[in-house]
Motif scaffolding. Structure first.
Motif, PDB file in Angstrom:
ATOM      1  N   TYR A  16     -25.418  -8.145 -47.809  1.00  0.00           N
ATOM      2  CA  TYR A  16     -25.481  -9.201 -46.810  1.00  0.00           C
ATOM      3  C   TYR A  16     -26.377 -10.345 -47.238  1.00  0.00           C
ATOM      4  CZ  TYR A  16     -23.039  -6.261 -43.460  1.00  0.00           C
ATOM      5  OH  TYR A  16     -22.129  -5.506 -42.813  1.00  0.00           O
ATOM      6  N   HIS A  17     -27.086 -10.176 -48.322  1.00  0.00           N
ATOM      7  CA  HIS A  17     -27.982 -11.231 -48.787  1.00  0.00           C
ATOM      8  C   HIS A  17     -27.196 -12.471 -49.212  1.00  0.00           C
ATOM      9  CE1 HIS A  17     -31.744 -12.823 -50.183  1.00  0.00           C
ATOM     10  NE2 HIS A  17     -31.223 -13.077 -51.373  1.00  0.00           N
ATOM     11  N   VAL A  18     -26.001 -12.288 -49.704  1.00  0.00           N
ATOM     12  CA  VAL A  18     -25.155 -13.418 -50.105  1.00  0.00           C
ATOM     13  C   VAL A  18     -24.814 -14.258 -48.891  1.00  0.00           C
ATOM     14  CG1 VAL A  18     -22.938 -14.079 -51.093  1.00  0.00           C
ATOM     15  CG2 VAL A  18     -24.211 -12.186 -52.070  1.00  0.00           C
ATOM     16  N   CYS A  19     -24.398 -13.620 -47.822  1.00  0.00           N
ATOM     17  CA  CYS A  19     -24.053 -14.346 -46.603  1.00  0.00           C
ATOM     18  C   CYS A  19     -25.276 -15.043 -46.019  1.00  0.00           C
ATOM     19  CB  CYS A  19     -23.452 -13.405 -45.568  1.00  0.00           C
ATOM     20  SG  CYS A  19     -21.858 -12.735 -46.033  1.00  0.00           S
ATOM     21  N   GLN A  20     -26.417 -14.399 -46.098  1.00  0.00           N
ATOM     22  CA  GLN A  20     -27.648 -14.999 -45.573  1.00  0.00           C
ATOM     23  C   GLN A  20     -28.012 -16.260 -46.335  1.00  0.00           C
ATOM     24  OE1 GLN A  20     -29.417 -13.915 -42.866  1.00  0.00           O
ATOM     25  NE2 GLN A  20     -30.525 -15.818 -43.115  1.00  0.00           N
ATOM     26  N   ARG A  21     -27.881 -16.225 -47.655  1.00  0.00           N
ATOM     27  CA  ARG A  21     -28.218 -17.409 -48.459  1.00  0.00           C
ATOM     28  C   ARG A  21     -27.234 -18.540 -48.229  1.00  0.00           C
ATOM     29  NH1 ARG A  21     -29.880 -15.990 -54.455  1.00  0.00           N
ATOM     30  NH2 ARG A  21     -30.000 -18.243 -54.469  1.00  0.00           N
ATOM     31  N   ILE A  22     -25.960 -18.218 -48.077  1.00  0.00           N
ATOM     32  CA  ILE A  22     -24.969 -19.258 -47.787  1.00  0.00           C
ATOM     33  C   ILE A  22     -25.245 -19.867 -46.423  1.00  0.00           C
ATOM     34  CG2 ILE A  22     -22.525 -19.676 -47.331  1.00  0.00           C
ATOM     35  CD1 ILE A  22     -21.921 -17.518 -49.423  1.00  0.00           C
ATOM     36  N   ALA A  23     -25.576 -19.036 -45.445  1.00  0.00           N
ATOM     37  CA  ALA A  23     -25.865 -19.529 -44.106  1.00  0.00           C
ATOM     38  C   ALA A  23     -27.115 -20.395 -44.097  1.00  0.00           C
ATOM     39  CB  ALA A  23     -26.026 -18.355 -43.146  1.00  0.00           C
ATOM     40  N   ASP A  24     -28.132 -20.001 -44.843  1.00  0.00           N
ATOM     41  CA  ASP A  24     -29.338 -20.825 -44.924  1.00  0.00           C
ATOM     42  C   ASP A  24     -29.038 -22.180 -45.557  1.00  0.00           C
ATOM     43  OD1 ASP A  24     -30.831 -18.837 -43.763  1.00  0.00           O
ATOM     44  OD2 ASP A  24     -31.643 -18.080 -45.663  1.00  0.00           O
ATOM     45  N   ARG A  25     -28.205 -22.173 -46.561  1.00  0.00           N
ATOM     46  CA  ARG A  25     -27.847 -23.425 -47.241  1.00  0.00           C
ATOM     47  C   ARG A  25     -27.046 -24.351 -46.314  1.00  0.00           C
ATOM     48  NH1 ARG A  25     -27.651 -25.587 -52.695  1.00  0.00           N
ATOM     49  NH2 ARG A  25     -29.053 -23.840 -53.009  1.00  0.00           N
ATOM     50  N   LEU A  26     -26.131 -23.764 -45.519  1.00  0.00           N
ATOM     51  CA  LEU A  26     -25.302 -24.573 -44.627  1.00  0.00           C
ATOM     52  C   LEU A  26     -25.965 -24.869 -43.292  1.00  0.00           C
ATOM     53  CD1 LEU A  26     -21.852 -22.861 -45.223  1.00  0.00           C
ATOM     54  CD2 LEU A  26     -22.678 -25.004 -46.186  1.00  0.00           C
ATOM     55  N   GLY A  27     -27.026 -24.135 -42.958  1.00  0.00           N
ATOM     56  CA  GLY A  27     -27.721 -24.360 -41.701  1.00  0.00           C
ATOM     57  C   GLY A  27     -27.048 -23.714 -40.504  1.00  0.00           C
ATOM     58  N   ILE A  28     -26.325 -22.603 -40.731  1.00  0.00           N
ATOM     59  CA  ILE A  28     -25.665 -21.894 -39.636  1.00  0.00           C
ATOM     60  C   ILE A  28     -26.134 -20.444 -39.635  1.00  0.00           C
ATOM     61  CG2 ILE A  28     -23.645 -23.391 -39.617  1.00  0.00           C
ATOM     62  CD1 ILE A  28     -22.159 -21.337 -41.256  1.00  0.00           C
ATOM     63  N   ARG A  29     -25.691 -19.692 -38.636  1.00  0.00           N
ATOM     64  CA  ARG A  29     -26.081 -18.290 -38.556  1.00  0.00           C
ATOM     65  C   ARG A  29     -25.303 -17.456 -39.567  1.00  0.00           C
ATOM     66  NH1 ARG A  29     -25.561 -16.821 -32.375  1.00  0.00           N
ATOM     67  NH2 ARG A  29     -23.448 -17.207 -33.023  1.00  0.00           N
ATOM     68  N   ALA A  30     -25.951 -16.403 -40.053  1.00  0.00           N
ATOM     69  CA  ALA A  30     -25.325 -15.541 -41.057  1.00  0.00           C
ATOM     70  C   ALA A  30     -24.169 -14.751 -40.459  1.00  0.00           C
ATOM     71  CB  ALA A  30     -26.351 -14.594 -41.650  1.00  0.00           C
ATOM     72  N   LYS A  31     -24.226 -14.457 -39.173  1.00  0.00           N
ATOM     73  CA  LYS A  31     -23.152 -13.717 -38.519  1.00  0.00           C
ATOM     74  C   LYS A  31     -21.830 -14.481 -38.600  1.00  0.00           C
ATOM     75  CE  LYS A  31     -21.967 -11.638 -34.118  1.00  0.00           C
ATOM     76  NZ  LYS A  31     -22.389 -11.412 -32.735  1.00  0.00           N
ATOM     77  N   ILE A  32     -21.880 -15.779 -38.488  1.00  0.00           N
ATOM     78  CA  ILE A  32     -20.659 -16.600 -38.570  1.00  0.00           C
ATOM     79  C   ILE A  32     -20.078 -16.536 -39.982  1.00  0.00           C
ATOM     80  CG2 ILE A  32     -19.796 -18.961 -38.424  1.00  0.00           C
ATOM     81  CD1 ILE A  32     -21.913 -19.425 -36.243  1.00  0.00           C
ATOM     82  N   VAL A  33     -20.937 -16.571 -40.986  1.00  0.00           N
ATOM     83  CA  VAL A  33     -20.465 -16.511 -42.378  1.00  0.00           C
ATOM     84  C   VAL A  33     -19.838 -15.143 -42.657  1.00  0.00           C
ATOM     85  CG1 VAL A  33     -21.170 -16.641 -44.787  1.00  0.00           C
ATOM     86  CG2 VAL A  33     -22.175 -18.186 -43.125  1.00  0.00           C
ATOM     87  N   ARG A  34     -20.484 -14.055 -42.206  1.00  0.00           N
ATOM     88  CA  ARG A  34     -19.928 -12.710 -42.410  1.00  0.00           C
ATOM     89  C   ARG A  34     -18.584 -12.560 -41.722  1.00  0.00           C
ATOM     90  NH1 ARG A  34     -25.200 -10.619 -40.529  1.00  0.00           N
ATOM     91  NH2 ARG A  34     -26.529 -10.798 -42.334  1.00  0.00           N
ATOM     92  N   THR A  35     -18.492 -13.053 -40.501  1.00  0.00           N
ATOM     93  CA  THR A  35     -17.233 -12.944 -39.751  1.00  0.00           C
ATOM     94  C   THR A  35     -16.131 -13.743 -40.431  1.00  0.00           C
ATOM     95  OG1 THR A  35     -18.539 -12.758 -37.732  1.00  0.00           O
ATOM     96  CG2 THR A  35     -16.206 -13.205 -37.472  1.00  0.00           C
ATOM     97  N   SER A  36     -16.464 -14.930 -40.928  1.00  0.00           N
ATOM     98  CA  SER A  36     -15.438 -15.733 -41.597  1.00  0.00           C
ATOM     99  C   SER A  36     -14.964 -15.073 -42.887  1.00  0.00           C
ATOM    100  CB  SER A  36     -15.954 -17.142 -41.868  1.00  0.00           C
ATOM    101  OG  SER A  36     -17.050 -17.098 -42.736  1.00  0.00           O
TER     102      SER A  36
END
Length: 75
Positions: A16-36
């Motif tokens: 899940y660290h990948v999704c967290q880093r992408i979410a931090d970069r985009l400024g959104i929640r990590a849950k949205i990135v994982r779901t997408s």
């Protein structure tokens, strides 16, 4: 059952660290990135998972090449 949960917990902890880093970069929640990523995987029959692995590999290479230095004297 322990043999099933041990790898599952490992992948949850480190994957899940990948999704967290992408979410931090985009400024959104990590849950949205994982779901997408999950929806993309089901809709395109595996392309989302392949994209996820590619991003994880790319982030690992980037971290190896570009180390963060705390000061100028760490050269």
């Amino acid at each position: 059952m322990q043999t099933f949960y041990k790898p599952l917990l490992y992948f949850q902890k480190h994957g899940y660290h990948v999704c967290q880093r992408i979410a931090d970069r985009l400024g959104i929640r990590a849950k949205i990135v994982r779901t997408s990523f999950m929806y993309l995987t089901f809709v395109t029959l595996g392309f989302g998972f392949a994209l996820y692995l590619f991003l994880a590999f790319w982030m690992r290479i980037k971290d190896i090449l570009y180390t963060k230095r705390s000061s100028v004297f760490d050269l």
